[in-house]
Write a protein that holds these residues in place. Sequence first.
Motif, mmCIF file in Angstrom:
data_model
loop_
_atom_site.group_PDB
_atom_site.id
_atom_site.type_symbol
_atom_site.label_atom_id
_atom_site.label_comp_id
_atom_site.label_asym_id
_atom_site.label_seq_id
_atom_site.Cartn_x
_atom_site.Cartn_y
_atom_site.Cartn_z
ATOM 1 N N ASN A 1 0.834 -1.195 0.000
ATOM 2 C CA ASN A 1 0.000 0.000 0.000
ATOM 3 C C ASN A 1 0.875 1.253 0.000
ATOM 4 O O ASN A 1 0.677 2.158 -0.779
ATOM 5 N N GLN B 1 -0.841 -4.524 1.685
ATOM 6 C CA GLN B 1 -2.244 -4.483 1.277
ATOM 7 C C GLN B 1 -2.817 -5.897 1.366
ATOM 8 O O GLN B 1 -2.222 -6.830 0.844
ATOM 9 N N GLU C 1 -9.367 0.087 4.747
ATOM 10 C CA GLU C 1 -8.979 0.257 3.339
ATOM 11 C C GLU C 1 -7.835 -0.675 2.933
ATOM 12 O O GLU C 1 -7.575 -0.874 1.754
#
Length: 169
Positions: free
Chosen positions: A4, A24, A37
Amino acid sequence: MRINRIVPSSMVNGDGCRMTIVFQGCSLNCTGCFSKELQDFSGGRYISAQKFAHMIAEEYEEARLLDGITLSGGNPQEQEDLATFLRALRPLLPKEATIWMWTGFTMEEIQNNMLLKNHLQFLDVIVTGKFIESLKIENPYYGSSNQEIWRKINDEWIKDEKKEKIKEN
């Protein structure tokens, strides 16, 4: 690997000043997750483990004042090639550099799973356990009382003593 972002220096992601790699992807879906997220495995960007290890080592060397690297996310242990990355990275870092990792798995789950256990040889500190909103507490390194900090001392994993207070909502 799905990355990320990289935080070049942080004082809140482990002891001292640390470069933090934010991975991520996380399948645990903890209620009240601090980083929802980061749960999607298709987010972030892909980079090969070997290439990423060399990139991080170069950035680390240029930074000079770092105490180590922190693996965060998402859930780093859900990266298929995390062991490949760590195996390539570890010898490229200065001997005194420590590697911390946050994971949603417990130490028992890690010890009983060969793929997860394989990562331990490259780590110095691991913060374990899912975030559980009903057990929310104030602690600089984790958010719920079920979570634990483990430090490798003489190749043995030792659990830190708990020092926290219940967070009032």
